[in-house]
Design a protein around this motif. Structure first.
Motif, PDB file in Angstrom:
ATOM      1  N   ILE A 344      -0.226  55.451 -31.388  1.00  0.00           N
ATOM      2  CA  ILE A 344       0.615  55.361 -32.581  1.00  0.00           C
ATOM      3  C   ILE A 344       1.702  56.423 -32.610  1.00  0.00           C
ATOM      4  O   ILE A 344       2.557  56.417 -33.501  1.00  0.00           O
ATOM      5  CB  ILE A 344      -0.226  55.471 -33.874  1.00  0.00           C
ATOM      6  CG1 ILE A 344      -0.919  56.842 -33.950  1.00  0.00           C
ATOM      7  CG2 ILE A 344      -1.236  54.340 -33.954  1.00  0.00           C
ATOM      8  CD1 ILE A 344      -1.536  57.138 -35.309  1.00  0.00           C
ATOM      9  N   ASP A 345       1.695  57.347 -31.637  1.00  0.00           N
ATOM     10  CA  ASP A 345       2.661  58.443 -31.682  1.00  0.00           C
ATOM     11  C   ASP A 345       3.887  58.217 -30.818  1.00  0.00           C
ATOM     12  O   ASP A 345       4.956  58.780 -31.064  1.00  0.00           O
ATOM     13  CB  ASP A 345       1.996  59.753 -31.267  1.00  0.00           C
ATOM     14  CG  ASP A 345       1.495  59.741 -29.818  1.00  0.00           C
ATOM     15  OD1 ASP A 345       1.292  58.648 -29.261  1.00  0.00           O
ATOM     16  OD2 ASP A 345       1.280  60.833 -29.256  1.00  0.00           O
ATOM     17  N   THR A 346       3.762  57.392 -29.773  1.00  0.00           N
ATOM     18  CA  THR A 346       4.757  57.363 -28.697  1.00  0.00           C
ATOM     19  C   THR A 346       6.104  56.845 -29.161  1.00  0.00           C
ATOM     20  O   THR A 346       7.158  57.316 -28.708  1.00  0.00           O
ATOM     21  CB  THR A 346       4.226  56.529 -27.528  1.00  0.00           C
ATOM     22  OG1 THR A 346       2.903  56.986 -27.191  1.00  0.00           O
ATOM     23  CG2 THR A 346       5.105  56.669 -26.308  1.00  0.00           C
ATOM     24  N   SER A 347       6.117  55.877 -30.051  1.00  0.00           N
ATOM     25  CA  SER A 347       7.379  55.254 -30.469  1.00  0.00           C
ATOM     26  C   SER A 347       8.341  56.259 -31.086  1.00  0.00           C
ATOM     27  O   SER A 347       9.563  56.147 -30.919  1.00  0.00           O
ATOM     28  CB  SER A 347       7.101  54.129 -31.473  1.00  0.00           C
ATOM     29  OG  SER A 347       6.314  53.114 -30.888  1.00  0.00           O
ATOM     30  N   TYR A 348       7.819  57.268 -31.793  1.00  0.00           N
ATOM     31  CA  TYR A 348       8.685  58.191 -32.528  1.00  0.00           C
ATOM     32  C   TYR A 348       9.529  59.067 -31.605  1.00  0.00           C
ATOM     33  O   TYR A 348      10.621  59.515 -31.985  1.00  0.00           O
ATOM     34  CB  TYR A 348       7.852  59.062 -33.471  1.00  0.00           C
ATOM     35  CG  TYR A 348       7.063  58.245 -34.461  1.00  0.00           C
ATOM     36  CD1 TYR A 348       7.696  57.648 -35.551  1.00  0.00           C
ATOM     37  CD2 TYR A 348       5.705  58.027 -34.291  1.00  0.00           C
ATOM     38  CE1 TYR A 348       6.979  56.867 -36.457  1.00  0.00           C
ATOM     39  CE2 TYR A 348       4.977  57.255 -35.187  1.00  0.00           C
ATOM     40  CZ  TYR A 348       5.625  56.661 -36.266  1.00  0.00           C
ATOM     41  OH  TYR A 348       4.925  55.880 -37.142  1.00  0.00           O
ATOM     42  N   TYR A 349       9.023  59.327 -30.398  1.00  0.00           N
ATOM     43  CA  TYR A 349       9.783  60.172 -29.476  1.00  0.00           C
ATOM     44  C   TYR A 349      11.061  59.502 -28.980  1.00  0.00           C
ATOM     45  O   TYR A 349      12.017  60.198 -28.628  1.00  0.00           O
ATOM     46  CB  TYR A 349       8.920  60.545 -28.265  1.00  0.00           C
ATOM     47  CG  TYR A 349       7.738  61.410 -28.586  1.00  0.00           C
ATOM     48  CD1 TYR A 349       7.896  62.745 -28.931  1.00  0.00           C
ATOM     49  CD2 TYR A 349       6.441  60.894 -28.552  1.00  0.00           C
ATOM     50  CE1 TYR A 349       6.809  63.539 -29.228  1.00  0.00           C
ATOM     51  CE2 TYR A 349       5.347  61.682 -28.846  1.00  0.00           C
ATOM     52  CZ  TYR A 349       5.525  63.003 -29.190  1.00  0.00           C
ATOM     53  OH  TYR A 349       4.450  63.785 -29.488  1.00  0.00           O
ATOM     54  N   LEU A 350      11.084  58.179 -28.934  1.00  0.00           N
ATOM     55  CA  LEU A 350      12.227  57.493 -28.333  1.00  0.00           C
ATOM     56  C   LEU A 350      13.536  57.745 -29.087  1.00  0.00           C
ATOM     57  O   LEU A 350      14.523  58.179 -28.459  1.00  0.00           O
ATOM     58  CB  LEU A 350      11.948  56.000 -28.207  1.00  0.00           C
ATOM     59  CG  LEU A 350      13.100  55.185 -27.598  1.00  0.00           C
ATOM     60  CD1 LEU A 350      13.456  55.663 -26.202  1.00  0.00           C
ATOM     61  CD2 LEU A 350      12.745  53.700 -27.577  1.00  0.00           C
TER      62      LEU A 350
END
Length: 722
Positions: A344-350
């Motif tokens: 659930i965390d990975t999308s925010y880094y993009l």
């Protein structure tokens, strides 16, 4: 005998200057594992020899892995005499070249799309040995065996074959992949006066070796990746690092390719979205830009793997043989790649990374139009979609899932782990969050930082006109998430109770050092790992002090002055305080401190043998150092009306500076550990001394890890020296 180094994490890097096929090598010693890397124009290979000595818990092993296909070969041996711990093995240097490894192209001179390439070397057995188990498979399958209690996949293992080799006394073990066109081979032959290799009848896998030296070749014919050399992975302005840090830059090159960055070796030798984006964010100042650079390779890899249905960014890819095997489990005969989307965390880094490069750098701005008009080609479902549309899909998902909390600030509207999962962010071991369902880092830092970036990207024209409202709406959402999430995770323990809890923890954990309770002079405050945990008690907050403050420090410039000052105060206090009162130890800053949990279960779940327990992760040190510097730099770089209040509070400001310098002192004292994935500690001579993580568990941490190389870029600012 092969050169052996003692207890260092990064060893001997050698760069060859052969004009026809330049190569680089690296030796990393972490007993009982000796690691050898070789890269050139043919292939990139990592060879690991496990020689357990008197440790009967570890099995002698020769392991070869390749980032191309995320595949490898593992050969497990036992001593012929049956006495565990009595067999030692090691690699020897060639008497001709002086090198330990040689790259191979067995189809050189032959016209073929997929040449058989790999690596060769000499392995020495100090007593007769039996090869009892060869695994020729994807690294995921090898991990399932080494980390999953000996779990083997029979569909894979039953395909392994062995035959007499091409020369007298030799043997070949091979396996054809599920695609029916790729094969992996492992060849052995005696060297010098060694006994012939003997295949023992009646057992499919049993091969005998005498005492002595044997040549080996590990090869496959899967298409190779195009590696970025140290000169190509670094920006021209950072090229001096190649001579200054030959081992780290060689490791960085081994993990960097024209179409993706891979997470680490040997266990995570493929695309992991979170790892690559955190790494680029921390190392952006030194990485190569433009069309053929490392930064765009990382961003394009992320966009290629976006789930177009809901905008989720891929955590880990499934490729090559593992993709075939995974597809077969659902009745599909295909080697089409796939992705794991449970994080659930990975999308925010993009959006954060896209902003940092395509809006905030001159090369990125000039490249933006061409880059986002590129069409995806990796995942079948994304073929033909533009990078711009995939980025917009990710932003739509973030805006959609963050809207409920922006409207009503309740626990239910925070971001939760997905149903049926026990992990979903970087603390992704089964008990890393103590059963918590609502992670601290995601909700208090990643969501608002992602929203701020979406607003900036909308203002920069990277989204379609249909989303013009994001220019202001995303900022409005971000302000709510910045200001209103911290209090859900806040833990405040009165001093007397805190002392009792630490003393109780010392007994529960059998920690041999001092409880250090004299260091508790006031209430202890920190922000818990997660909400709705299940370990130990039914407390609403998982009461584990932790280093995840670093996300908020590194990604946000918050403006709620009272909250910012209090946040910095508790962060600095906990960095300065020694374990088990705080996070500080001679082995460096611990990522978890469960001393305030109040139960035996806390002490057991977060120990120095747990992957996310009282251990040290290099990249968390880097992000914490960079985050503290970001906040201190606000005092230098802000105008009078935007300068944070803490800058003029001399006591607080000096405490933050002291924490920054103390952290760097710990980093500098443990430099030999920094390029590895994770390490632990033992208590000896009155202090907590750094030791490899495998000291306590039969689990190897990666000896080179992408996000652990970020200290190439993160350096101490001497202007804050006290």
């Amino acid at each position: 005998m092969a050169l052996r180094l003692i207890a260092v994490l990064l060893g001997t890097a050698v760069l060859s200057t052969a004009a026809d096929c330049p190569s680089s090598t690296l030796h990393v010693s972490e007993p009982p594992y000796e690691n050898y890397f070789l890269s050139d124009c043919r292939t990139s290979s990592h060879v690991i020899v496990t020689s357990p000595g008197n440790d009967s818990e570890k099995q002698p092993r020769l392991l070869v892995v390749w980032p191309s296909g995320n595949t490898g070969i593992a050969a497990y041996f036992t001593p012929e005499n049956g006495v565990d711990g009595s067999l030692g093995i090691n690699l020897e240097s060639s008497t001709t070249t002086g090198q330990v490894l040689e790259s191979l192209d067995l189809d050189s001179g032959t016209v073929t799309d997929h040449p058989r390439v790999g690596v060769a070397g000499l392995v020495h057995f100090d007593s007769p040995a039996i090869l009892t188990l060869p695994i020729l498979a994807d690294i995921r399958a090898i991990r399932d065996y080494s980390e999953g209690g000996g779990n083997l996949h029979p569909e894979i293992q039953n395909q392994v074959q062995e035959v007499a080799g091409p020369t007298e006394g030799s043997a070949t073990i091979y396996r054809t992949w599920f695609d029916n066109k790729t094969t992996s081979w492992l060849d052995f032959a005696p060297s010098g006066s060694a006994d012939a290799v003997r295949i023992i009848p009646g057992d499919k896998y049993t091969v005998r070796f005498g005492q002595g030296t044997y040549s080996f070749r590990a090869t496959n014919n899967y298409p190779q990746l195009s590696q970025l050399s140290p000169q190509k992975v670094l920006s021209p302005a950072s090229s001096s690092l190649i001579a200054q840090n030959a081992d780290q830059t060689t490791a960085l090159s081994f993990l960097s390719y024209t179409n993706k960055l891979v997470a680490g070796s040997w266990r995570f030798l493929t695309y992991f979205g979170r790892d690559s984006m955190i790494s680029v964010l921390l190392m952006q100042s030194i990485l190569s830009e433009d069309q053929d650079g490392a930064i765009e390779a990382a961003i394009s890899a992320v966009l290629e793997r976006v789930n177009k249905t809901d905008g989720t960014v891929c955590h880990e890819e499934w490729i090559a043989d593992w993709a075939s095997w995974t597809n077969l489990q659902t009745g599909i005969d295909s080697d089409a790649p796939g992705c794991d989307y449970h994080m659930i965390d990975t999308s925010y880094y993009l959006p954060i990374l896209v902003q940092k490069y395509f809006l905030d750098t001159s090369i990125g701005k000039n490249r933006s139009s061409d880059f986002f008009n590129e069409k995806a080609s990796f995942l079948q479902g994304n073929v033909g979609l533009s990078y711009q549309s995939l980025l917009e899909t990710v932003a739509e998902g973030i805006m959609r899932t963050s809207a409920p909390f922006a409207g009503s600030q309740t626990v239910e509207n925070l971001i939760h782990l997905k149903d049926g999962t026990s992990s979903g962010e970087w603390r992704d071991s089964s008990n890393g969050l103590g059963g918590g369902r609502i992670p601290y880092d995601v909700n208090t830092a990643l969501v608002p930082a992602g929203l701020r970036a979406i607003s900036a990207l909308a203002k920069g024209g990277l989204f379609s006109d249909a989303h013009n409202d994001w220019k202001t709406l995303a900022d409005e959402y971000a302000q709510v998430w910045e200001d209103k999430t911290l209090d859900f995770f806040k833990v405040n323990i009165p001093a007397a109770e805190a002392r009792d809890l630490v003393n109780e923890y010392k007994s529960q954990s059998a920690f041999p050092g001092s409880a250090q309770t004299d260091k508790i002079t006031g209430d202890v405050t920190f922000y818990g790992l997660a909400l709705n945990g299940s370990v130990g008690t039914d407390q609403p907050i998982v009461k584990v002090m932790n280093t995840d403050d670093c996300f908020r420090l590194f990604l946000l410039d918050t403006t709620n002055q009272t909250q910012l000052s209090a946040f910095l105060q508790q962060n600095a206090n906990n960095i300065l305080a020694p374990f088990p009162v705080g996070l500080s130890s001679e082995a460096s800053l611990l990522v978890s401190n469960p001393a305030y949990g109040g139960s035996q279960a806390y002490a057991d779940n977060w120990s120095n043998s747990q992957y996310h327990g009282t251990v040290i992760w290099s990249w968390q040190l880097a992000m914490m150092a960079a985050g503290l510097q970001r906040q201190l730099d606000r005092c230098k770089n802000s105008t009078a009306d935007t300068k944070p209040d803490f800058c003029d509070d001399s006591k607080l400001y000096n405490t933050v500076v002291a924490a920054y310098n103390h952290l760097w002192d710990l980093i500098d004292a443990n430099r030999s550990q920094l390029s590895g994935e994770v390490w632990s500690w033992k208590y000896a001579d009155g202090e907590m001394q750094a030791v490899p993580y495998n000291t306590y568990v039969d689990l190897e941490s990666d000896v080179i890890q992408l996000w652990s190389l970020t200290f190439l870029a993160i350096t101490r600012d001497q202007s804050y020296s006290q």
